[in-house]
Design a protein around this motif. Structure first.
Motif, short mmCIF file in Angstrom:
data_model
loop_
_atom_site.label_atom_id
_atom_site.label_comp_id
_atom_site.label_asym_id
_atom_site.label_seq_id
_atom_site.Cartn_x
_atom_site.Cartn_y
_atom_site.Cartn_z
N SER A 54 -0.73 17.72 -29.95
CA SER A 54 -2.30 17.22 -28.45
C SER A 54 -3.61 17.31 -29.42
N ARG A 105 1.10 18.05 -20.16
CA ARG A 105 2.09 18.92 -20.46
C ARG A 105 3.56 18.94 -19.46
N GLU A 131 -4.86 17.06 -19.50
CA GLU A 131 -4.12 17.23 -20.59
C GLU A 131 -3.20 17.87 -19.66
N ASP A 145 -5.51 11.92 -26.31
CA ASP A 145 -6.13 12.22 -25.27
C ASP A 145 -7.70 11.58 -26.26
N PHE A 181 0.36 13.63 -27.51
CA PHE A 181 -0.87 13.00 -26.08
C PHE A 181 -1.99 12.68 -27.05
#
Length: 545
Positions: free
Chosen positions: A212, A197, A193, A257, A255
């Motif tokens: 995120s 960023r 992460e 994950d 983002f």
């Protein structure tokens, strides 16, 4: 995301890497990981003469000078307890390094073992990193650095100067300003992460939102609604429209994950978004255009999941407009000291003890003891940077009000349980300064262990070796020909092998009584490490026989 990724000429630009032919080489380097002046952690010294001239490099109290990458300030170690008579580094066998210690000079330990005379270190051990303690006060890590180094790109929010981190910074700089999706691969806790960023902060979208989302933490039945939004009345409980994460990230970066955990229907929808730049909220038949830069991350082997039929190959090809591989912490040991200092500074600021990092007295006892620093750099760090941050917090808070960091028995045992093998072969003649014959081959168990790749060890072979070694990890490592730290990592990744922490208290207690407290018998039955099982037995208050 107004146009299809396949039509974006910047995709071709990203993959068209420059072909500058810079000759690079590996140079032995010393990086400070513990010092009476904590702010010096991370300073380093390149032993250029070993490679460029084949000459001996010397290290003493007063010379040579260490400096932080990119800094003009350079200072010798300066610790008055280190002798003026230098420790020497010579070119060794097969491209390794020979460490020579004078009889009446500084006391030297390597990975906790005293060095008398000299030590032969192989190229493989240098690549892994060799911790060296001088006068029980200053700890340095001997490792390899690729030169010439790339121009200084700035931190980009990432701490460290290892080759792996510099490569990640370079790749972030290459792709940040391009409108292509990025797939970040790396083990859990390795900082994926943080990389995402950095891409966002260095892109034209930096003024937009950065959203995120951990797909693995979302209930599978709600993933579509959370990502793409919901139209009022789409299902029971949908009392109003909800925009979803894609629309929340409009004009910025989303983002995702653990993208490997995406359900099949979500994979199809993600592929459609990447191709069309439109989302369909749950319950709606009208597309909604979105302008989002998609960055995804995974610690899973997506190619294996494709073979298993649980992940779609076209989606992988779309997600991986550009790939970045984040190295695990055990492959960047020279960064452990600076990372520890970074996290310690945050914790000390919170506890009001930040002054502990500003010591200037060269005779003071190191706040970070050299023995503890060595434990930190030798540990395998299966949880990577996230685990290091937690350990740093534990040490700082557990040592509040004390002059130096104190490690409790439990943490000490944990760090020792997955330490790298003690490196080096003791030279046959103590105090010898002449090089050994070029044909001489180190034959210690630790050096032999470094000659096989851990990735060559299959799960079944690992299990059989553990059983044959009575679950002793050091004996298993010697049997397999790999470092002990790699055995720990392979166990963590294995689907066939449990660890002591996987055992329930009920299972341990039942086995304890059935074996009448015989720990060896318990190990054979439960098939876990004896040391780790012993720790669990003590935690449960069971008295060993």
């Amino acid at each position: 995301m107004q146009r299809k990724i396949s039509d974006d000429p910047s995709t071709t630009a990203v993959h068209a890497r420059g072909k500058e032919a810079h000759a690079s080489r590996s140079v032995p380097t010393l990086t400070i990981v513990s010092h009476p002046q904590p702010q010096r952690i991370g300073e380093r010294l390149l032993l250029e003469t070993l490679v460029s001239l084949g000459r001996t490099a010397s290290l003493s109290r007063n010379e040579p000078d260490f400096s932080r990458p990119g800094s003009l300030l350079a200072l010798p170690l300066g610790d008055p307890f280190i002798s003026r008579k230098p420790v020497q580094f010579e070119p060794g066998v097969r491209g390794g390094v020979r460490l020579l210690v004078p009889e009446d000079g500084t006391q030297v330990h390597v990975a906790g073992r005293p060095v008398i005379g000299g030590l032969e270190l192989s190229p493989e051990e240098l690549a892994a990193g060799v911790p060296i303690v001088l006068a029980e006060r200053v700890a340095v890590l001997l490792h390899l650095t690729r030169t010439p180094e790339q121009p200084h790109l700035g931190e980009l929010g990432m701490v460290g100067q290892s080759e792996g981190v510099r490569r990640v910074r370079e790749e972030v700089s290459r792709v940040a300003d391009l409108n292509v999706p990025v797939l970040i691969r790396g083990e859990t806790g390795s900082g994926k992460e943080l990389v995402a960023r950095a891409i966002h902060q260095n892109s034209p979208r930096r003024a937009g939102p950065f959203i995120s989302v951990n797909l693995g933490a979302l209930p599978k039945e709600l993933v579509s609604a959370e990502l793409f939004g919901v139209q009022k009345g789409a299902y029971t409980g949908a009392a109003k429209d909800r925009e979803g994460f894609f629309r929340a990230a409009h004009g910025g970066t989303l983002f995702l994950d653990e993208v490997g955990e995406a359900p099949p229907e979500v994979q199809v929808a993600l592929l459609r978004v990447l191709e069309t730049g439109e989302v369909f909220p749950v319950g709606s038949h009208a597309p909604v255009p979105v302008d989002v830069r998609l960055i995804t991350a995974t610690d899973a082997n997506l190619e294996e999941r494709i073979r298993q039929g649980v992940f779609k190959a076209p989606l992988l090809h779309r997600l991986a407009g550009f790939e970045i591989q984040v190295p695990p912490l055990r492959e960047r040991r020279e960064d452990i000291g600076p990372l520890f200092l970074h996290f310690a500074r945050q914790e000390l600021e919170a506890t009001g003890e930040l002054q502990r990092l500003s010591g200037t007295d060269p005779r003071a006892e190191p706040w970070l003891p050299a023995s503890l620093a060595v434990r930190l750099v030798r540990y395998a760090w299966p949880g990577n940077i996230r685990q290091l941050r937690n350990v740093t917090r534990q040490l700082v808070i557990g040592s509040r009000g004390l002059p130096g960091l104190r490690v409790d028995a439990r943490l000490e045992q944990e760090l020792d349980s997955a330490a790298a093998a003690v490196p080096g072969q003791v030279l046959s003649t103590p105090g010898a300064s002449r090089p050994a014959p070029a044909s001489e081959e180190p034959d210690s168990a630790e050096v032999r262990a470094s000659r096989r790749k851990p990735s060559d060890v299959g799960e079944q072979e690992l299990l059989e070796a553990l059983r044959a070694s009575s679950w002793d990890l050091k004996a298993t490592a010697d049997r397999l020909g790999i470092p002990r730290s790699s055995v720990y990592v392979l166990i963590e990744k294995s689907s066939l092998i449990r660890t002591a922490k996987d055992l329930s208290p009920e299972e341990i207690t039942r086995c304890f009584h059935e074996c009448q407290g015989d720990l060896d018998q318990m190990v054979r039955r439960l098939e876990v490490s004896k040391r780790a099982l012993q720790r669990r037995v003590r935690e449960l208050g069971l008295a060993e026989a």
